[in-house]
Design a protein around this motif. Structure first.
Motif, PDB file in Angstrom:
ATOM      1  N   PHE A  54       0.843  -1.202   0.000  1.00 53.97           N
ATOM      2  CA  PHE A  54       0.000   0.000   0.000  1.00 53.97           C
ATOM      3  C   PHE A  54       0.877   1.251   0.000  1.00 53.97           C
TER       4      PHE A  54
ATOM      5  N   ARG B 143      14.303   5.689   4.473  1.00 49.55           N
ATOM      6  CA  ARG B 143      13.091   5.959   5.240  1.00 49.55           C
ATOM      7  C   ARG B 143      13.217   5.388   6.651  1.00 49.55           C
TER       8      ARG B 143
ATOM      9  N   LYS C 281       9.199   8.808   5.230  1.00 50.44           N
ATOM     10  CA  LYS C 281       9.860   8.443   3.980  1.00 50.44           C
ATOM     11  C   LYS C 281      10.726   9.604   3.491  1.00 50.44           C
TER      12      LYS C 281
HETATM   13  N1  MTE Z   1       6.676  10.150   4.977  1.00 47.00           N
HETATM   14  C1  MTE Z   1       6.713  11.239   4.197  1.00 47.00           C
HETATM   15  N2  MTE Z   1       7.876  11.897   4.054  1.00 47.00           N
HETATM   16  N3  MTE Z   1       5.595  11.690   3.551  1.00 47.00           N
HETATM   17  C2  MTE Z   1       4.392  11.044   3.691  1.00 47.00           C
HETATM   18  O1  MTE Z   1       3.401  11.473   3.080  1.00 47.00           O
HETATM   19  N4  MTE Z   1       3.156   9.201   4.783  1.00 47.00           N
HETATM   20  C3  MTE Z   1       3.114   8.450   6.043  1.00 47.00           C
HETATM   21  C4  MTE Z   1       4.351   7.595   6.201  1.00 47.00           C
HETATM   22  N5  MTE Z   1       5.536   8.364   5.922  1.00 47.00           N
HETATM   23  C5  MTE Z   1       4.321   9.901   4.532  1.00 47.00           C
HETATM   24  C6  MTE Z   1       5.526   9.467   5.145  1.00 47.00           C
HETATM   25  C7  MTE Z   1       1.949   7.602   6.213  1.00 47.00           C
HETATM   26  S1  MTE Z   1       0.513   8.344   6.757  1.00 47.00           S
HETATM   27  C8  MTE Z   1       2.025   6.234   6.078  1.00 47.00           C
HETATM   28  S2  MTE Z   1       0.694   5.246   6.430  1.00 47.00           S
HETATM   29  C9  MTE Z   1       3.251   5.582   5.600  1.00 47.00           C
HETATM   30  O2  MTE Z   1       4.267   6.520   5.302  1.00 47.00           O
HETATM   31  C10 MTE Z   1       2.952   4.770   4.360  1.00 47.00           C
HETATM   32  O3  MTE Z   1       4.106   4.152   3.901  1.00 47.00           O
HETATM   33  P1  MTE Z   1       4.097   3.431   2.488  1.00 47.00           P
HETATM   34  O4  MTE Z   1       3.628   4.407   1.454  1.00 47.00           O
HETATM   35  O5  MTE Z   1       5.495   2.972   2.278  1.00 47.00           O
HETATM   36  O6  MTE Z   1       3.132   2.271   2.613  1.00 47.00           O
END
Ligand code: MTE
Ligand code: HEM
Length: 466
Positions: free
Chosen positions: A135, A289, A302
């Motif tokens: 996902f 990440r 991330k």
């Molecule tokens: N990190 C960054 N830099 N930007 C983002 O939008 N989304 C977060 C998290 N880390 C996000 C992030 C959210 S809400 C979730 S649920 C997870 O990353 C999702 O990780 P995935 O896309 O690898 O499944």
């Protein structure tokens, strides 16, 4: 009715604050949105970015606005039209044009930013979710990071900043691998919405996925920067992360975790550069990440740009004003984000992925698949199965029983400790912090043999007998 007055862009541009009133344009029409500024679900500061100008470039970034109910709000504030010669918009670059290609099987919840989940039936095909089907939950466009110039900034005690390139990170710190299930806080929101309308993306059951992550331990990097293993005041400190993905006002995605989660003796928080043996894909945070076992997806930052330690949690919108839980009595008029704690661990979760709701089930043996997770990185000690909407359970353990029926349901029970070694030996691959219902995932699940009439008999998965 009477025709609307006609304005120039320059006239609209004079209304860019609450004092001068706030005007915006959209598709050749002019709106006075002053009274909506305080009501904006995305915040006052965000909506004011468009004050005096066009909404299009902002709404291209936040596609949550391309919904009828948003346009309806806007229409109520119409005060005029742009003069015809000013209606043609200089074409705006799409901030999402640099996003990577995606797998066509993904069920897309939102294209810009990209949010998608695998079909439930594919999720339980494998214990480790293939990267392309994992996902994806982005709040902003995927940043283009040049690995050659990339440097992770680590703020040490006293503010000294350490910059580490990717090769330096890999060379200096031992590589670790951890199997971790990530789950978004919004997983299964579409089902919640059936009980009561909730705001946010309409996720199905698959905003959850598992990968084997490879990288360096955050505690090793923080120790290298000068932090102690477990400090006296550890309880009060937080490790803050900043992503390289930024919104239009230049604010990065950010989140934090408690210091002890990062620096405890057993801590296995990773700064990951590999996912299931491959280089970290762009959608999942290339080149680096955070992976925090057992903790809500939102803290797994991330495209990691910066790490710091602070007495305060991350000041980010997503730490302060989002990803918090409230009682059912709270609504959007009474909600107070400042007094609620930020979500870290998530509670127990389980879902059936096959058969899908409403499916017609042929007579005969039926295989049921699903997943169960304990939350917080604890082991799953038991999975209960119910054929009657939860009134009675079969008390299946270790995912050995599952059944299909009108009220088919799974409920995991979390253990307060690591999973017992006995179970691990029994072939239940329960390492890592989030655990899928292994029996279901790897052996085709438990088997249900309908015994006629309303009576149904559960048989354990043959490969788990004895
Ligand atoms: N990190 C960054 N830099 N930007 C983002 O939008 N989304 C977060 C998290 N880390 C996000 C992030 C959210 S809400 C979730 S649920 C997870 O990353 C999702 O990780 P995935 O896309 O690898 O499944
Ligand atoms: C969310 C309306 C301008 C950023 C929303 C939502 C509405 C809305 C109704 C909630 C949508 C939903 O969840 O279904 C409006 C209107 C605007 C406007 C009427 C102009 C008159 C802007 C601008 C920006 C912006 C200019 C950005 C610079 C956001 C963000 C969210 C949001 C980030 C999402 C918050 C979340 O993720 O929950 N807006 N908006 N909006 N808006 Fe706006």
């Amino acid at each position: 009715g009477a025709p609307y007055p006609v304005f120039t862009r320059q006239e609209v541009g004079q209304h860019r604050s609450l004092a001068e009133r706030v005007w915006v344009t959209y598709r050749g029409e002019v709106f006075d949105i002053t009274n909506f500024v305080e009501l904006h679900p995305g915040g006052k500061s965000k909506i004011l970015l468009a004050a005096g100008g066009a909404l299009e470039p902002f709404w291209a970034m936040y596609a949550v606005h391309s919904q009828e109910h948003v346009l309806e709000i806007l229409r109520a504030y119409k005060v005029g039209e742009l003069s015809p010669e000013e209606q043609s918009q200089p074409s705006q670059g799409d901030p999402y044009s640099g996003d990577p290609p995606r797998h066509p099987a993904l069920k897309v919840n939102s294209l810009k930013p990209f949010n998608a989940e695998p079909p439930a039936e594919l999720l339980t095909e494998n214990y480790l979710t293939p990267n392309q089907l994992f996902f994806k939950r982005n709040h902003l466009p995927v940043p283009a990071v040049d690995p050659a110039s990339y440097q992770l900034q680590v703020e040490g005690p006293g503010g000294r900043v350490l910059a580490l390139s990717l090769p330096e990170l890999k060379r200096r710190f031992p590589k670790h691998e951890v199997t971790v299930t990530l789950q978004c806080a919004g997983n299964r929101r579409s089902e919640m919405s059936r009980v009561r309308q909730v705001k946010g993306l309409e996720w199905g059951v698959a905003a959850i996925s598992t990968a084997r992550w490879g990288g360096v331990r955050l505690r090793d990097v923080l120790a290298h920067a000068g932090y102690e293993e477990e400090e006296e005041e550890a309880e009060e400190q937080h490790v803050c992360f900043e992503g390289l993905d930024k919104d239009l006002s230049g604010v990065a995605y950010g989140a934090s975790i408690p210091y002890r989660t990062a620096m405890g003796r057993e801590a296995d928080v990773l700064l990951a550069y590999e996912m299931n043996g491959e280089e970290l894909p762009r959608d999942h945070g290339y080149p680096l990440r955070v992976v925090v076992p057992g903790v809500v997806g939102a803290r797994n930052v991330k495209w990691l740009g910066r790490v710091s330690v602070s007495r305060e949690e991350s000041p980010s919108h997503w730490q302060q004003n989002d990803y918090k839980g409230f009682s059912p009595a709270v609504d959007w008029d009474t909600v107070d984000f400042t007094t609620a704690p930020a979500i870290q661990e998530l509670p127990v979760q389980s879902a059936i992925t096959e058969p899908t709701p409403g499916a017609t089930i042929p007579p005969g043996e039926l295989t049921v698949k699903g997943y169960a997770w304990s939350g917080g990185g604890r082991g799953v000690v038991r999975v209960d199965v119910s054929l009657d909407g939860g009134r009675t359970g079969s008390g299946a353990t270790d995912g050995q029983g599952a059944a299909a029926g009108p009220g088919l349901g799974l409920a995991p029970v979390a253990a307060h400790g690591p999973c017992p070694p006995r179970r691990r030996r029994a072939g239940h691959r329960l390492q890592g912090r989030g655990r899928q219902l292994q029996c279901a995932a790897r052996h085709g699940g438990a088997h249900l043999e309908p015994a006629g009439g309303a009576e149904q008999r559960l048989a354990p998965c043959p490969r788990h007998r004895g």
